[in-house]
Design a protein around this motif. Structure first.
Motif: not given
Length: 173
Positions: A96-117
């Protein structure tokens, strides 16, 4: 905002922190949590601190939700499903922080890591996690990844105002 509150008597911070925008909540004397002593809690989904994290998350205070859940994560038993679940929520908050910052690549990386867990949680506590969130961990993982992939455009808000970027809420009020 029309989103439910789990702890309606607890006041939200004066602003939603985004890195580089406004004072750091803990390190800067002007921060909303500067000098606030951590609350002693137990690592439990029934704790007020867990519900506080849900309220913060649901209303767009992603950095603050991360902090609330990190305190629980730090004291959860290493290797436990609860610890993995909390880490998934922390990474979801970082998304959510990365999306609000407009940082697509880190947002997708965090979302994938969250999804895996969230997808790898063992079945035993899975039903409890689902009932606390009001959504299954698998569906939450799918929604987080889809939101990061779509990268919702930030709406204009006054600096420091919270901005929910996820279309779902965690828990029922």
């Amino acid at each position: 905002m029309g989103r439910p509150r789990l702890l309606p008597d607890r006041l939200f911070p004066s602003y939603a922190y985004l890195p580089g925008k406004g004072p750091h909540p803990v390190r800067d004397p002007g921060g909303h949590s500067y000098g606030v002593q951590p609350v002693l809690v137990s690592a439990s989904l029934d704790s007020e601190e867990f519900a506080w994290g849900q309220d913060l998350f649901n209303h767009g205070y992603y950095w603050e939700a991360h902090e609330a859940w990190e305190g629980l994560w730090q004291i959860a038993n290493r290797g436990s499903p609860l610890r993995d679940f909390l880490k998934g929520l922390i990474l979801l908050s970082a998304t959510g922080v990365k999306i609000r910052e407009g940082k697509r690549t880190p947002a997708k990386r965090h979302a994938r890591r969250a999804g895996a867990l969230l997808r790898d949680l063992t079945p035993a506590p899975h039903d409890h996690f689902s009932s606390v969130l009001g959504i299954s961990p698998e569906l939450l993982a799918d929604l987080a990844e889809a939101t990061a992939e779509a990268m919702p455009a930030s709406r204009m808000t006054t600096q420091g105002q919270p901005e929910p970027v996820f279309d779902f809420v965690l828990g029922d009020a």
